[in-house]
Design a protein around this motif. Structure first.
Motif, mmCIF file in Angstrom:
data_model
loop_
_atom_site.group_PDB
_atom_site.id
_atom_site.type_symbol
_atom_site.label_atom_id
_atom_site.label_comp_id
_atom_site.label_asym_id
_atom_site.label_seq_id
_atom_site.Cartn_x
_atom_site.Cartn_y
_atom_site.Cartn_z
ATOM 1 N N SER A 509 0.837 -1.194 0.000
ATOM 2 C CA SER A 509 0.000 0.000 0.000
ATOM 3 C C SER A 509 0.875 1.249 0.000
ATOM 4 N N GLY A 510 0.584 2.155 -0.896
ATOM 5 C CA GLY A 510 1.368 3.381 -0.961
ATOM 6 C C GLY A 510 1.315 4.162 0.336
ATOM 7 N N LEU A 511 0.145 4.153 1.007
ATOM 8 C CA LEU A 511 0.000 4.877 2.263
ATOM 9 C C LEU A 511 0.856 4.247 3.359
ATOM 10 N N VAL A 512 0.816 2.912 3.449
ATOM 11 C CA VAL A 512 1.620 2.211 4.464
ATOM 12 C C VAL A 512 3.108 2.437 4.212
ATOM 13 N N ARG A 513 3.488 2.378 2.943
ATOM 14 C CA ARG A 513 4.893 2.574 2.607
ATOM 15 C C ARG A 513 5.351 3.985 2.985
ATOM 16 N N LYS A 514 4.522 4.967 2.660
ATOM 17 C CA LYS A 514 4.862 6.355 2.977
ATOM 18 C C LYS A 514 4.975 6.563 4.480
ATOM 19 N N LEU A 515 4.056 5.966 5.237
ATOM 20 C CA LEU A 515 4.078 6.083 6.691
ATOM 21 C C LEU A 515 5.322 5.426 7.273
ATOM 22 N N THR A 516 5.635 4.222 6.798
ATOM 23 C CA THR A 516 6.795 3.483 7.307
ATOM 24 C C THR A 516 8.087 4.233 7.031
ATOM 25 N N TYR A 517 8.253 4.699 5.809
ATOM 26 C CA TYR A 517 9.471 5.420 5.458
ATOM 27 C C TYR A 517 9.594 6.727 6.255
ATOM 28 N N ALA A 518 8.463 7.408 6.467
ATOM 29 C CA ALA A 518 8.500 8.659 7.222
ATOM 30 C C ALA A 518 8.887 8.403 8.676
ATOM 31 N N ALA A 519 8.408 7.284 9.236
ATOM 32 C CA ALA A 519 8.708 6.966 10.635
ATOM 33 C C ALA A 519 10.150 6.524 10.812
ATOM 34 N N PHE A 520 10.637 5.655 9.918
ATOM 35 C CA PHE A 520 11.964 5.064 10.104
ATOM 36 C C PHE A 520 13.097 5.919 9.537
ATOM 37 N N PHE A 521 12.863 6.559 8.410
ATOM 38 C CA PHE A 521 13.956 7.256 7.726
ATOM 39 C C PHE A 521 13.901 8.775 7.891
ATOM 40 N N LYS A 522 12.693 9.343 7.818
ATOM 41 C CA LYS A 522 12.572 10.794 8.019
ATOM 42 C C LYS A 522 12.457 11.164 9.494
ATOM 43 N N ARG A 523 12.093 10.167 10.320
ATOM 44 C CA ARG A 523 11.895 10.379 11.763
ATOM 45 C C ARG A 523 10.819 11.432 12.031
ATOM 46 N N THR A 524 9.786 11.414 11.229
ATOM 47 C CA THR A 524 8.684 12.348 11.393
ATOM 48 C C THR A 524 7.878 11.999 12.639
ATOM 49 N N LYS A 525 7.605 12.993 13.510
ATOM 50 C CA LYS A 525 6.926 12.744 14.779
ATOM 51 C C LYS A 525 5.525 12.182 14.574
ATOM 52 N N PHE A 526 4.776 12.752 13.644
ATOM 53 C CA PHE A 526 3.410 12.286 13.428
ATOM 54 C C PHE A 526 3.402 10.843 12.925
ATOM 55 N N ALA A 527 4.288 10.527 11.990
ATOM 56 C CA ALA A 527 4.365 9.153 11.469
ATOM 57 C C ALA A 527 4.745 8.179 12.580
ATOM 58 N N ARG A 528 5.654 8.597 13.439
ATOM 59 C CA ARG A 528 6.062 7.728 14.535
ATOM 60 C C ARG A 528 4.928 7.545 15.543
ATOM 61 N N TRP A 529 4.115 8.574 15.738
ATOM 62 C CA TRP A 529 2.984 8.450 16.652
ATOM 63 C C TRP A 529 1.992 7.421 16.123
ATOM 64 N N ILE A 551 8.770 -5.963 17.571
ATOM 65 C CA ILE A 551 9.733 -5.643 18.632
ATOM 66 C C ILE A 551 10.743 -4.618 18.130
ATOM 67 N N LEU A 552 11.290 -4.868 16.954
ATOM 68 C CA LEU A 552 12.257 -3.933 16.381
ATOM 69 C C LEU A 552 11.624 -2.577 16.093
ATOM 70 N N GLY A 553 10.357 -2.613 15.699
ATOM 71 C CA GLY A 553 9.684 -1.368 15.377
ATOM 72 C C GLY A 553 9.706 -0.388 16.540
ATOM 73 N N PHE A 554 9.452 -0.886 17.758
ATOM 74 C CA PHE A 554 9.479 -0.005 18.929
ATOM 75 C C PHE A 554 10.865 0.588 19.145
ATOM 76 N N LEU A 555 11.900 -0.211 18.908
ATOM 77 C CA LEU A 555 13.262 0.302 19.072
ATOM 78 C C LEU A 555 13.557 1.378 18.031
ATOM 79 N N LEU A 556 13.157 1.117 16.801
ATOM 80 C CA LEU A 556 13.543 1.993 15.695
ATOM 81 C C LEU A 556 12.778 3.321 15.667
ATOM 82 N N ILE A 557 11.609 3.374 16.344
ATOM 83 C CA ILE A 557 10.897 4.654 16.387
ATOM 84 C C ILE A 557 11.124 5.367 17.719
ATOM 85 N N GLY A 558 12.063 4.829 18.533
ATOM 86 C CA GLY A 558 12.423 5.529 19.758
ATOM 87 C C GLY A 558 11.424 5.389 20.887
#
Length: 636
Positions: A509-529, A551-558
């Motif tokens: 899904s383009g939306l899921v991909r955009k959200l994931t990349y924003a959370a992990f790579f851009k470190r966007t606060k809203f995406a991480r929330w 489990i890794l997801g929690f580590l990677l979004i701080g």
């Protein structure tokens, strides 16, 4: 053939190989003929390919040897870097602390020690005269044997025959045997023997075939010198299916004799000093057949039904022979592995079955390596990492040349934060399994932890090239840490097709991909929330089986507290890999290590006890006069 392309070597004819006789590097005496180095404190041996690199540098006598020139023969950039690292570690082991090899950034390497040739300096050997040069390495890959049965439906059986011969040959002290995963990756390939040997970094290939007709078997095998595609010996053995272990044993022994003669290592009696016979795993033909089906399926690890089918095959094997200890051990590992690779409403039941089957396997035979490997996995899942290390080590002690057991020992030390020990074991395992993408990714993580971003980058890219889709994410996360989030996003976009079916489906899904990349790579606060809400829902739902990704997801979004909670309350069979990531230099991993709950967390899961036995990570400093218990240490 060694083809040294420095200016000094240009005059050497390309049809020749050459080697150096013994030489001195200041206080180090080097003997290429035995791949040994002696110094003030000790003597060590290195792999022939590592010695080849040292000889190439010595031949250039202090001049820079370009990486590109060395790679023409060595093959891979990360392999060359590892070889240099092994040499530097070896110098220290023999008591030489001063710099011997200097890295010339963006160019190559050179020796800073003086080279003094002994016994007349360099010697050339004309390969056409049949003499052995330094390329004559005692190394072998056993390819999957062809299935010549009438219906072409016995591939699992022919693979099993080849694997048992491989396992026996791996115990010969003079022989490096390539692991199953890399060797069998060429199943059905039309690649030439020389190409396969170069990819696997071996000098010889054993290929063969199995024909089943009625109750009879015919097994053939050919030992081939890869460089010249020259057959050294050809073997054919006939017998009944009940005699399969004897037939495998005979082939392995004949191959050993041929290699002994080739490399001049036979003893005075002409008998092997180190051969371990092919184990007779069971006396039941039907049980052995089912065992091979199960093992064949477990190596596939693809598809929702693959592991359940393997478990059923192992169950069929122990139904036929209840004393079949190896089948019990492998069934335990299959049940333990299932929750990460297959969706199941009964995932807790599979973990419990793995416990029971492991204990039963050990009660039948305490000397089977895979039973201890299964026990180590259960202990890790139970968050008893101090005890898990002992089981991993016991498994390796029982089967010291098995690359998978060697790697898993490195894996557990990476979880403990002991990167140097992990790197040595993982690098050694990759010498035997040079095409396993996940292992390159794990090794790359240890270099990322150590701050060697150049080496981490090479290994992450190599893991992706070896069809490990998650290697792309590892590399993108490295780029993000280096302040190159734009490059990370571009890399993920350009390589989406190489992620593999599982990751592609998760990010389809383009939306899921955009959200994931924003959370992990851009470190966007809203995406991480949003990501935190999704992951928390999965963690809290008792019907959702635990996944390493969550489990890794929690580590990677701080989210350190959620990371601790998930590990403690809903661990995953591969939780050790999640722990290995908390040692990284990223701001998210630092937040985990410096969190007030971290001391209690590592105490609960047995890490402190393990550190007291095996050493402390560089990030952890026990308080003076204490053993580090009860939070008496500082973290960074």
């Amino acid at each position: 053939m060694s083809n040294f392309m420095s200016t000094q070597a240009d005059s050497i004819d390309k049809d020749e190989t050459w080697r150096l006789s013994s030489f001195l590097l200041d206080q180090i005496q080097v003997d290429p003929s035995t791949n040994s180095m002696a110094g003030p404190a000790n003597e060590v041996r290195v792999e022939p390919r590592v010695m080849e690199i040292l000889c190439q540098l010595a031949h250039s006598s202090g001049e820079v040897v370009l990486r590109e020139q060395m790679l023409d023969e060595y093959g891979s950039d990360e392999g060359l870097t590892r070889a240099i690292s092994i040499l530097r570690k070896s110098f220290k082991k023999i008591g030489v602390e001063k710099k011997v090899i200097e890295t010339i950034p963006k160019r190559g390497y050179k020796l800073v020690a003086d080279v003094v040739h002994l016994n007349g300096g360099e010697q050339r050997v004309n390969a056409s005269e049949g003499e052995q040069g330094d390329e004559c390495v005692a190394s072998l890959a056993v390819l999957p044997f062809d299935d010549l049965s009438e219906n072409q439906d016995q591939g699992y059986f022919s693979d099993g025959v080849a694997q048992e011969i491989m396992n026996a040959l791996a115990n010969l002290y003079f022989l490096k045997v390539c692991g199953r995963s890399s060797s069998f990756s060429f199943k059905g390939s039309n690649a030439s023997i020389s190409h396969i040997a170069k990819q696997l970094n071996v000098s010889h290939i054993l290929e063969g075939s199995v024909r089943k007709y009625g109750e009879r078997l015919r097994i053939t095998a050919q030992l081939v010198e890869a460089k010249f595609d020259k057959q050294i010996s050809s073997l054919t053995f006939d017998g009944t299916q009940e005699e399969v272990f004897d037939l495998q044993d005979k082939i392995a022994r004949e191959v050993e004799v041929a290699l002994q003669k080739l490399f001049g290592v036979e003893d005075d009696t002409g008998e092997s000093k180190s051969f371990r016979s092919v184990s007779k795993l069971t006396s039941s033909k039907k049980a052995y057949n089912e065992f091979l089906i199960g093992r064949h399926l477990m190596y596939e690890l693809s598809g929702q039904r693959t592991i359940p089918r393997a478990i059923q095959a192992y169950q069929n094997a122990v139904d036929e022979d209840p004393e079949f200890a190896s089948a019990w051990a492998h069934m335990a590992i299959a049940n333990f592995t299932l929750p990460e690779y297959s969706t199941s409403d009964d995932w807790r039941e599979h973990i419990q079955l793995a416990r029971e089957q492991t204990d039963h396997a050990l009660s039948l035979d305490p000397d089977i390596a895979w039973s201890h490997r299964a026990k180590a996995g259960i202990l890790s899942y139970d968050l008893k990492f101090d005890e898990a290390v002992k089981s991993y080590q016991k498994a390796l002690e029982l089967d010291p040349n098995n690359p998978e057991l060697l790697f898993t020992n490195g894996y557990i030390f990476a979880a403990l934060g002991l990167q140097k020990r992990a790197q040595e074991m993982m690098a050694d395992s990759l010498e035997r399994e040079p095409l396993l993408g996940p292992w390159y990714g794990a090794l790359g993580t240890t270099y990322f932890v150590e701050g060697d971003f150049e080496m981490a980058e090479q290994l992450f890219k190599k893991s992706f090239e070896c069809n490990f889709g998650y290697g792309a994410i590892l590399y993108a996360q490295l780029l993000t840490h280096m302040g190159r989030a734009g490059d990370a996003l571009a890399y993920m976009h350009n390589n989406f097709e190489g992620l593999g079916p599982v990751l592609q489906s998760q990010l389809d899904s383009g939306l899921v991909r955009k959200l994931t990349y924003a959370a992990f790579f851009k470190r966007t606060k809203f995406a991480r929330w949003i990501m935190e809400r999704i992951l928390t829902r999965r963690m809290k739902d008792v019907n959702v089986q635990p996944s390493l990704g969550t489990i890794l997801g929690f580590l990677l979004i701080g989210e350190p507290e959620k990371f601790f909670e998930h590990v403690l309350n809903k661990p995953n069979p591969y939780v050790g890999f999640a722990l290995s990531r908390m040692w990284e230099p990223t701001q998210e991993a630092i937040a985990v290590r410096t969190h007030p709950d971290f001391p209690g967390f590592v105490e609960k899961i047995g890490l402190v006890k393990a550190w007291q036995s095996y050493g402390w990570p560089k990030n952890i400093k026990p308080h003076p006069g204490t053993d580090g218990s009860n939070g008496q240490f500082d973290c960074s």
